[in-house]
Design an enzyme around this catalytic site. Structure first.
Site, short mmCIF file in Angstrom:
data_model
loop_
_atom_site.label_atom_id
_atom_site.label_comp_id
_atom_site.label_asym_id
_atom_site.label_seq_id
_atom_site.Cartn_x
_atom_site.Cartn_y
_atom_site.Cartn_z
N GLU A 131 54.73 -52.81 -17.49
CA GLU A 131 54.28 -53.68 -18.58
C GLU A 131 55.24 -54.85 -18.78
OE1 GLU A 131 51.47 -53.76 -19.81
OE2 GLU A 131 50.69 -51.83 -19.14
N HIS B 134 49.61 -57.58 -13.24
CA HIS B 134 49.50 -56.16 -12.87
C HIS B 134 48.91 -56.03 -11.46
CE1 HIS B 134 50.71 -53.91 -16.37
NE2 HIS B 134 49.79 -54.42 -17.18
N HIS C 84 48.75 -61.79 -17.80
CA HIS C 84 49.36 -60.45 -17.84
C HIS C 84 48.56 -59.50 -16.93
CE1 HIS C 84 51.31 -56.90 -19.81
NE2 HIS C 84 50.13 -56.34 -19.55
N GLU C 85 47.25 -59.52 -17.04
CA GLU C 85 46.42 -58.62 -16.22
C GLU C 85 46.50 -59.00 -14.74
OE1 GLU C 85 45.37 -55.96 -17.52
OE2 GLU C 85 45.79 -56.57 -19.58
ZN LIG Z 1 49.55 -54.36 -19.25
#
Ligand SMILES: [Zn+2]
Length: 269
Positions: free
Chosen positions: A177, A120, A116-117
């Site tokens: 997100e 980003h 997830h990071e």
């Molecule tokens: Zn996030």
């Protein structure tokens, strides 16, 4: 006084300006992230256990080789904090708290947090947010300066310092997100992990929220509700199955971390 690393990552700015293009170059982004990383390293106690660090870095690298986007100088660090938290700085640095390793049940769950990071960063969400923040704070002049040819490094440093010192936190949008979940799950699958590990960790977050809200409050202040994220991903991953779920290495690392002296709390409470 401990300054939250989220102050770096998450811009709590309600900029009405939505910019279609990312005005910050990849080079600037990397430089801003490098400056921010120095600040975080000065503020945050890092877990120094070599075996834990190399394990987390190994998982991170396996994921980043499957990430699209610019070739960022990704790095992975573990903060010696008991809360569940993770964040990404612009252009490469990823941090997870030791609490993530301790509360994950499987390697796929840990990989889900990292993916997830990484997503980003790969999707350049920081470039959008920094641009919006500079506009909202009337610092667009700095942006013009950063885009000039001379003194690029020092201008980026100036922006990095503004982002940090201003206290306006890098908060990704809900769309960012959602995209980080979707893209992160894809990265996981390509790298050989079961992307459902990401959903399972959202369940961990949800349970933890009921049991000890303080241990997830920072994370949840910067992310949509775990139940909502899980429901959405479940629909998206419906047809997806298979992939690595766990390894003996993860269980060894987790057991080692659990035997260490208890981690301090963020903010030194
Ligand atoms: Zn996030």
């Amino acid at each position: 006084m401990y300054r939250m690393p989220v102050a770096v990552t998450v811009l709590a700015v309600s900029a009405t300006t939505v910019l279609a293009v990312k005005l910050i170059s990849v080079k600037d982004e990397i430089e801003i992230g490098r400056q921010a990383q120095q600040q975080v390293k000065a503020d945050v106690p890092e877990l120094r256990e070599a075996s834990v660090r190399s394990y987390v870095t190994g998982i991170g690298r396996a994921l980043t080789t499957r990430a699209a986007g610019p070739k960022y100088p990704y790095s992975f660090s573990v903060a010696n904090y008991q809360e569940i938290n993770a964040f990404a700085l612009p252009g490469g640095p990823v941090w997870i708290n030791r609490g993530v390793i301790e509360s994950a049940a499987t390697e796929a769950q840990l990989a889900g947090v990292l993916a997830h990071e990484i997503a980003h960063i790969a999707q350049r969400h920081a470039a959008d947010q920094i641009t919006k923040s500079l506009v909202a704070n009337g610092l667009i002049g700095l942006l013009g300066a950063v885009l000039g040819n001379d003194g690029r490094g020092s201008r980026a440093a100036q922006i990095g310092a503004q982002v940090l010192a201003g206290g306006y936190m890098l908060k990704f949008s809900r769309d960012d997100e959602r995209e980080a979940d979707t893209v992160g799950a894809r990265i996981m699958r390509r790298a050989g992990w079961d992307p459902r590990g990401m959903i399972e960790f959202m369940e961990v977050l949800r349970r933890q929220q009921g049991r000890d809200p303080g241990s997830v409050s920072v994370f949840l202040s910067t992310h949509p509700a775990p139940a909502e994220r899980a429901a959405r991903l479940r629909t998206e991953l419906k047809s997806m199955s298979g992939g690595r779920r766990d390894t003996p290495q993860f269980q060894t690392v987790r057991a080692r971390v659990k035997r260490l002296p208890p981690a301090p709390r963020m903010g030194g409470r």
